[in-house]
Design an enzyme around this catalytic site. Structure first.
Site, PDB file in Angstrom:
ATOM      1  N   ARG A  43       0.832  -1.209   0.000  1.00 14.38           N
ATOM      2  CA  ARG A  43       0.000   0.000   0.000  1.00 14.38           C
ATOM      3  C   ARG A  43       0.861   1.251   0.000  1.00 14.38           C
ATOM      4  O   ARG A  43       0.496   2.267  -0.564  1.00 14.38           O
ATOM      5  CB  ARG A  43      -0.935   0.001   1.214  1.00 14.38           C
ATOM      6  CG  ARG A  43      -2.252  -0.697   0.898  1.00 14.38           C
ATOM      7  CD  ARG A  43      -3.254  -0.489   1.992  1.00 14.38           C
ATOM      8  NE  ARG A  43      -2.674  -0.842   3.296  1.00 14.38           N
ATOM      9  CZ  ARG A  43      -3.389  -1.136   4.357  1.00 14.38           C
ATOM     10  NH1 ARG A  43      -4.683  -1.108   4.298  1.00 14.38           N
ATOM     11  NH2 ARG A  43      -2.812  -1.442   5.501  1.00 14.38           N
ATOM     12  N   LYS A  47       7.135   2.591   3.105  1.00 10.83           N
ATOM     13  CA  LYS A  47       7.210   1.812   4.346  1.00 10.83           C
ATOM     14  C   LYS A  47       7.828   0.427   4.129  1.00 10.83           C
ATOM     15  O   LYS A  47       7.945  -0.361   5.053  1.00 10.83           O
ATOM     16  CB  LYS A  47       5.813   1.656   4.950  1.00 10.83           C
ATOM     17  CG  LYS A  47       5.284   2.947   5.553  1.00 10.83           C
ATOM     18  CD  LYS A  47       3.951   2.727   6.227  1.00 10.83           C
ATOM     19  CE  LYS A  47       3.412   4.042   6.801  1.00 10.83           C
ATOM     20  NZ  LYS A  47       1.994   3.971   7.070  1.00 10.83           N
ATOM     21  N   VAL A  87      -2.060 -12.802  -0.662  1.00 10.36           N
ATOM     22  CA  VAL A  87      -1.806 -12.959   0.771  1.00 10.36           C
ATOM     23  C   VAL A  87      -2.433 -11.814   1.565  1.00 10.36           C
ATOM     24  O   VAL A  87      -2.775 -11.969   2.734  1.00 10.36           O
ATOM     25  CB  VAL A  87      -0.273 -13.008   1.044  1.00 10.36           C
ATOM     26  CG1 VAL A  87      -0.002 -13.427   2.491  1.00 10.36           C
ATOM     27  CG2 VAL A  87       0.428 -13.964   0.090  1.00 10.36           C
ATOM     28  N   ALA A  88      -2.564 -10.661   0.935  1.00  9.02           N
ATOM     29  CA  ALA A  88      -3.025  -9.454   1.635  1.00  9.02           C
ATOM     30  C   ALA A  88      -4.370  -9.683   2.317  1.00  9.02           C
ATOM     31  O   ALA A  88      -5.280 -10.253   1.728  1.00  9.02           O
ATOM     32  CB  ALA A  88      -3.153  -8.297   0.640  1.00  9.02           C
ATOM     33  N   TYR A 178     -12.391 -11.678  12.156  1.00  7.04           N
ATOM     34  CA  TYR A 178     -11.356 -12.156  11.240  1.00  7.04           C
ATOM     35  C   TYR A 178     -11.818 -13.437  10.542  1.00  7.04           C
ATOM     36  O   TYR A 178     -11.681 -13.589   9.323  1.00  7.04           O
ATOM     37  CB  TYR A 178     -10.065 -12.395  12.028  1.00  7.04           C
ATOM     38  CG  TYR A 178      -8.943 -12.967  11.208  1.00  7.04           C
ATOM     39  CD1 TYR A 178      -8.288 -12.196  10.251  1.00  7.04           C
ATOM     40  CD2 TYR A 178      -8.523 -14.284  11.387  1.00  7.04           C
ATOM     41  CE1 TYR A 178      -7.248 -12.714   9.498  1.00  7.04           C
ATOM     42  CE2 TYR A 178      -7.482 -14.813  10.642  1.00  7.04           C
ATOM     43  CZ  TYR A 178      -6.849 -14.029   9.692  1.00  7.04           C
ATOM     44  OH  TYR A 178      -5.824 -14.553   8.937  1.00  7.04           O
ATOM     45  N   LYS A 182     -12.348 -13.895   6.427  1.00  8.46           N
ATOM     46  CA  LYS A 182     -11.617 -14.915   5.661  1.00  8.46           C
ATOM     47  C   LYS A 182     -12.586 -15.870   4.956  1.00  8.46           C
ATOM     48  O   LYS A 182     -12.419 -16.205   3.788  1.00  8.46           O
ATOM     49  CB  LYS A 182     -10.697 -15.717   6.596  1.00  8.46           C
ATOM     50  CG  LYS A 182      -9.336 -15.090   6.791  1.00  8.46           C
ATOM     51  CD  LYS A 182      -8.564 -15.021   5.476  1.00  8.46           C
ATOM     52  CE  LYS A 182      -7.140 -14.581   5.631  1.00  8.46           C
ATOM     53  NZ  LYS A 182      -6.516 -14.244   4.346  1.00  8.46           N
ATOM     54  N   VAL A 208       1.042 -19.668  12.208  1.00 10.77           N
ATOM     55  CA  VAL A 208       2.358 -19.583  11.565  1.00 10.77           C
ATOM     56  C   VAL A 208       3.361 -18.958  12.532  1.00 10.77           C
ATOM     57  O   VAL A 208       3.089 -17.930  13.146  1.00 10.77           O
ATOM     58  CB  VAL A 208       2.274 -18.712  10.284  1.00 10.77           C
ATOM     59  CG1 VAL A 208       3.619 -18.704   9.555  1.00 10.77           C
ATOM     60  CG2 VAL A 208       1.169 -19.199   9.356  1.00 10.77           C
TER      61      VAL A 208
END
Length: 351
Positions: A43, A47, A87-88, A178, A182, A208
């Site tokens: 984005r 950064k 993945v975002a 969340y 998903k 993970v």
């Protein structure tokens, strides 16, 4: 590997969305190490500069600014790519307190709609690119439950054990926001892919952990280490996962990235794949954490699971395709603790 390596891996080009996150940043590194060209979307490129200095082979890397909520913002990044790793994702677990009076409306507008819109925007860009052959979508174990309709745990948990959206809305267990984002994003992705002839595969990640590149400690590691850090917000998530699954599934960051690449490249990969190198009871996790990082400020829990067999979170579908894991539970915990000590998140243990 089906599409032989002799094709010259270096010629293939993959896009990674969400390249500044835990899995995204490690996946970029894994692809570059294997000799691929990588388009990484972020984005805010400013950064991401600390990551660019850490990634190897960055002469084969291009950074693109893209936002999931802006339709068309992925068009440029996907030009000439053979595949996309999506993945975002938003890592929002809670609803801010001042929205509690109208929780459903807030979640729909601010979390679910953007999550669904985000994956659809990426898939629309795939259609325009003409070169993308497959999309690998990063899903989550939060879309899975070990409980059957009577609330009893199944001995084996596989890809068919999906949670139902209305059940999540009704129970609103910890981390439900969340889980719902998903679940609905994945459902929308498969529907759109089917209708538009896109080859989509999803990776259902368990917790993970291991080393990390990110500027802050990834939340999945904070969840796993919460019994020794005592961070209650993350321990609540760990407990919620444990009560939904009956056990905890973990996977090393290197293995989860290898699984993504394996599924991108394997001709016969289709549908959803659970990625879990090992599952264990909460008490076994506790004992391993204390073994690797003894600390006095945390209460041990008694092993209440003597008489029951913990549900096995099964990676059979992925292993049957030929995938094998490099790291087990002890390695994962050991490396996560070492990395967090280096970072200053955990104090070093005096021997």
């Amino acid at each position: 590997m089906e599409r032989g390596e002799e094709e010259g891996r270096g010629g293939r080009r993959y896009c990674v969305t969400g390249a500044t996150g835990y899995i995204g940043s490690w996946l970029v590194e894994s692809l570059l190490e294997r000799g691929f060209f990588v388009h990484a979307t972020v984005r805010d490129p400013a950064k991401s500069m600390h990551l660019v200095s850490l990634w190897t082979g960055s002469e084969r890397l291009r950074l693109f600014r893209a936002d999931l909520e802006d339709e068309g913002s992925f068009d440029e990044a996907l030009q000439g790519c053979d595949g996309v790793f999506h993945v975002a994702a938003s890592m929002q677990f809670h609803v801010p307190p001042h929205h509690h009076h109208n929780i459903e409306a807030y979640v729909e507008a601010n979390i679910l709609d953007p999550a669904i819109k985000g994956i659809i925007n990426v898939l629309k860009s795939c259609l325009k690119s003409k070169s993308v052959k497959r999309v690998v979508f990063t899903s989550s174990i939060s879309t899975i439950t070990a409980k059957d309709s009577n609330g009893t745990y199944k001995p084996i948990v596989d890809e068919s054990c999906q949670i139902q959206a209305d059940q999540v809305w009704n129970t609103k267990a910890t981390g439900w926001v969340y889980a719902l984002s998903k679940l609905l994003a994945e459902e929308a992705a498969f529907k759109f892919a089917q209708e538009n002839g896109i080859d989509l595969v999803s990776v259902i990640t368990t917790t993970v952990a291991g080393p990390f590149f990110t500027a802050s400690v990834p939340s999945s590691i904070k969840v796993l280490l919460s019994p020794i850090t005592g961070e209650s917000e993350f321990f609540k998530i760990l407990s919620a996962v444990n009560s939904r699954m009956g056990s905890l599934g973990v996977v090393h960051i290197e293995d989860i990235c290898s699984a993504h690449i394996f599924l991108m490249e394997h001709a016969r990969a289709e549908g959803r794949y659970i990625c879990c190198s090992e599952s264990c009871s909460l008490s076994k996790l506790y004992n391993l954490l204390f073994q690797k990082h003894p600390c006095s400020n945390t209460q041990r829990i008694a092993d209440k699971s003597d008489n029951k067999v913990d549900p096995e979170i099964s990676s059979k579908k992925l292993k049957d395709l030929g995938f094998s894991y490099k790291y087990g539970l002890e390695d994962i915990i050991h490396q996560a603790i070492l990395c967090c000590q280096d970072y200053g998140y955990l104090s070093p243990v005096s021997q």
